[in-house]
Design a protein around this motif. Sequence first.
Motif, short mmCIF file in Angstrom:
data_model
loop_
_atom_site.label_atom_id
_atom_site.label_comp_id
_atom_site.label_asym_id
_atom_site.label_seq_id
_atom_site.Cartn_x
_atom_site.Cartn_y
_atom_site.Cartn_z
N ASN A 237 0.82 -1.21 0.00
CA ASN A 237 0.00 0.00 0.00
C ASN A 237 0.86 1.27 0.00
O ASN A 237 0.38 2.34 0.34
CB ASN A 237 -0.97 0.03 1.17
CG ASN A 237 -2.15 0.98 0.93
OD1 ASN A 237 -2.60 1.14 -0.18
ND2 ASN A 237 -2.63 1.60 2.00
N TRP A 238 2.13 1.14 -0.37
CA TRP A 238 2.99 2.31 -0.50
C TRP A 238 2.43 3.20 -1.62
O TRP A 238 1.89 2.67 -2.60
CB TRP A 238 4.41 1.86 -0.87
CG TRP A 238 5.43 2.95 -0.88
CD1 TRP A 238 6.16 3.39 0.17
CD2 TRP A 238 5.81 3.73 -2.01
NE1 TRP A 238 6.99 4.41 -0.23
CE2 TRP A 238 6.79 4.65 -1.57
CE3 TRP A 238 5.43 3.78 -3.35
CZ2 TRP A 238 7.39 5.57 -2.42
CZ3 TRP A 238 6.02 4.70 -4.21
CH2 TRP A 238 6.99 5.58 -3.74
N PRO A 239 2.48 4.53 -1.50
CA PRO A 239 3.17 5.32 -0.47
C PRO A 239 2.32 5.74 0.71
O PRO A 239 2.73 6.63 1.47
CB PRO A 239 3.61 6.54 -1.27
CG PRO A 239 2.51 6.75 -2.26
CD PRO A 239 2.06 5.36 -2.65
N MET A 240 1.13 5.16 0.88
CA MET A 240 0.32 5.52 2.04
C MET A 240 1.09 5.33 3.34
O MET A 240 0.83 6.01 4.33
CB MET A 240 -0.97 4.69 2.05
CG MET A 240 -1.89 4.94 0.88
SD MET A 240 -2.44 6.67 0.73
CE MET A 240 -3.37 6.87 2.24
N SER A 241 2.06 4.43 3.32
CA SER A 241 2.80 4.12 4.54
C SER A 241 3.86 5.17 4.90
O SER A 241 4.47 5.07 5.97
CB SER A 241 3.49 2.76 4.40
OG SER A 241 4.37 2.75 3.28
N VAL A 242 4.08 6.17 4.04
CA VAL A 242 5.13 7.14 4.35
C VAL A 242 4.78 7.98 5.58
O VAL A 242 5.67 8.57 6.20
CB VAL A 242 5.45 8.06 3.15
CG1 VAL A 242 5.89 7.25 1.95
CG2 VAL A 242 4.26 8.95 2.80
N THR A 243 3.51 8.04 5.92
CA THR A 243 3.11 8.76 7.13
C THR A 243 3.18 7.88 8.36
O THR A 243 2.90 8.34 9.47
CB THR A 243 1.68 9.32 6.99
OG1 THR A 243 0.78 8.24 6.74
CG2 THR A 243 1.60 10.32 5.84
N GLY A 244 3.56 6.61 8.17
CA GLY A 244 3.68 5.69 9.29
C GLY A 244 5.05 5.05 9.34
O GLY A 244 6.07 5.73 9.45
N SER A 245 5.09 3.74 9.16
CA SER A 245 6.34 3.00 9.32
C SER A 245 7.18 2.95 8.05
O SER A 245 8.31 2.48 8.08
CB SER A 245 6.04 1.58 9.79
OG SER A 245 5.29 0.88 8.82
#
Length: 293
Positions: A237-245
């Motif tokens: 699900n990148w880049p949604m994860s850039v705000t997390g881990s």
Amino acid sequence: MRLARSRLDAHLHLWDPALGVYDWLTPDLGPLCAPFTAEQAKAELSAAGIHGAVLVQAADSVLDTAAMLDIAVGSDWVLGVVGWLDLEDSEGAHERVDEWASSPHLCGVRQLIHDDSRADVLDLPTVRATLATLAAHGIPLDVPDAFPRQLGGALAAAQQVDDLVLVVDHLAKPPRDTEAMDAWERQLREIAAHDSVVAKVSGLEIPDHEWSVQALRPVWEIALDSFGPQRLMFGSNWPMSVTGSGYIGTLGVLGELISELSPDEQDDVWWQTATRVYGLNPDERGPTPPGAA
């Protein structure tokens, strides 16, 4: 590319806000309001030891899908594209499917129905006609963030549209550590009872919730028991994860859980389910078109 023990990412996004079609990209999303390019994605995949990816639409727009298909032409790590299809335009669906019939990259379709306030979208007659077209051509339908509003409609579609392959993105978006978990589990098990339904272990990180093997294990075990590894696939699900881990953080948690499976079961989750469902051909350039022999 070596097929045995490969690792594929079945759910990765690219976007450029300059296209003007990503209405959900609002300033409050901070670092997500920026272009995320093929070059950036390739670097993330390489650093994580992932051999290829499926690009997934991030806007209900032909421009978003066209941009992904253009990227796929020049990127050997792009194994397929899940593009946008207007599910309510059943006549247009026939035309679009005919256009895609010979595409070496289009491997599935999706619409952002989780943004639709109607809980009966997948029950609409025009949508059912479109789903029948997809089923007849062997084109899988991804369903995003289906819980709580759209999972019931997805279940009805799985029950009533013969030969339709449904891909439940992000395990339908479990509401981790809330009272709604019981309802999510019941509905997920109901739809998993249909062999034509598969699911992506992706998009499970929630703001203000712990992201760890221990915290995610209850969700993972429900998914594994419901679908089995033969109907689960890894997605970042990148880049949604850039705000997390970030990519590596996502991979670290999910990879540790997957590593507890047998080698053959790990292969199912890492690449075999995605290869089978989307008609991918990791040893060659581009996927096998859905429905092809």
